[in-house]
Design a protein around this motif. Structure first.
Motif, PDB file in Angstrom:
ATOM      1  N   GLU A 265       5.075 -33.530  -4.862  1.00 52.69           N
ATOM      2  CA  GLU A 265       6.445 -32.907  -4.792  1.00 52.69           C
ATOM      3  C   GLU A 265       6.316 -31.581  -4.194  1.00 52.69           C
ATOM      4  O   GLU A 265       5.100 -31.010  -4.700  1.00 52.69           O
ATOM      5  CB  GLU A 265       7.221 -32.735  -6.236  1.00 52.69           C
ATOM      6  CG  GLU A 265       7.642 -34.193  -6.664  1.00 52.69           C
ATOM      7  CD  GLU A 265       8.353 -34.023  -8.237  1.00 52.69           C
ATOM      8  OE1 GLU A 265       8.682 -33.120  -8.367  1.00 52.69           O
ATOM      9  OE2 GLU A 265       8.123 -35.208  -8.849  1.00 52.69           O
TER      10      GLU A 265
ATOM     11  N   LEU B 226       6.707 -27.650  -4.223  1.00 54.34           N
ATOM     12  CA  LEU B 226       6.873 -26.481  -5.231  1.00 54.34           C
ATOM     13  C   LEU B 226       6.764 -25.233  -4.581  1.00 54.34           C
ATOM     14  O   LEU B 226       5.877 -24.970  -3.614  1.00 54.34           O
ATOM     15  CB  LEU B 226       6.139 -26.415  -6.450  1.00 54.34           C
ATOM     16  CG  LEU B 226       4.549 -26.421  -6.476  1.00 54.34           C
ATOM     17  CD1 LEU B 226       4.450 -25.902  -7.987  1.00 54.34           C
ATOM     18  CD2 LEU B 226       4.081 -27.517  -5.986  1.00 54.34           C
ATOM     19  N   GLU B 227       7.284 -23.954  -5.221  1.00 55.99           N
ATOM     20  CA  GLU B 227       7.054 -22.631  -4.647  1.00 55.99           C
ATOM     21  C   GLU B 227       5.466 -22.585  -5.032  1.00 55.99           C
ATOM     22  O   GLU B 227       5.050 -22.598  -6.175  1.00 55.99           O
ATOM     23  CB  GLU B 227       7.859 -21.692  -5.575  1.00 55.99           C
ATOM     24  CG  GLU B 227       9.018 -21.760  -5.102  1.00 55.99           C
ATOM     25  CD  GLU B 227       9.679 -21.246  -3.826  1.00 55.99           C
ATOM     26  OE1 GLU B 227       8.880 -20.194  -3.436  1.00 55.99           O
ATOM     27  OE2 GLU B 227      10.560 -21.990  -3.276  1.00 55.99           O
TER      28      GLU B 227
END
Length: 100
Positions: A37, A39-40
């Motif tokens: 996934e 994400l920052e």
């Protein structure tokens, strides 16, 4: 070939009981197909992107951070403890490209 390489690395990480694996990539869809996934990048601990600080593209980086959690229960328990800022922490702004 890329899929086999990532699957082997994830299997080795699981063998060592790591909680998660991450990468910085330009090919996000490839990693999504393998269970990662986005994400920052600032959500990762400084240790994960420390080398980025010396990169000439640091202020305009276009790589995307991807993460695959291998041990969700342990990851969720460890997350607040590891990355919760303390009053003494020096926060470093991490440039993140805008995704349309």
């Amino acid at each position: 070939m890329g899929r086999r390489l990532i699957e082997a690395l994830v299997a080795e990480a699981a063998l060592y009981e790591l909680d998660a694996v991450f990468a910085f990539t330009y090919v996000v869809e490839f990693f999504r197909k393998l269970g990662f996934e986005t994400l920052e990048r600032g959500a990762l601990p400084l240790k994960a992107w420390r080398d980025c600080l010396r990169c000439p593209k640091f202020q305009s980086c276009d790589e995307v951070a991807v993460l695959r959690v291998l041990r969700p229960v342990h990851w969720a328990q460890a997350l607040p403890e590891i990355w919760a800022p303390t009053p003494d922490d020096q926060l470093i702004p991490v440039p993140t490209p805008r995704v349309p």
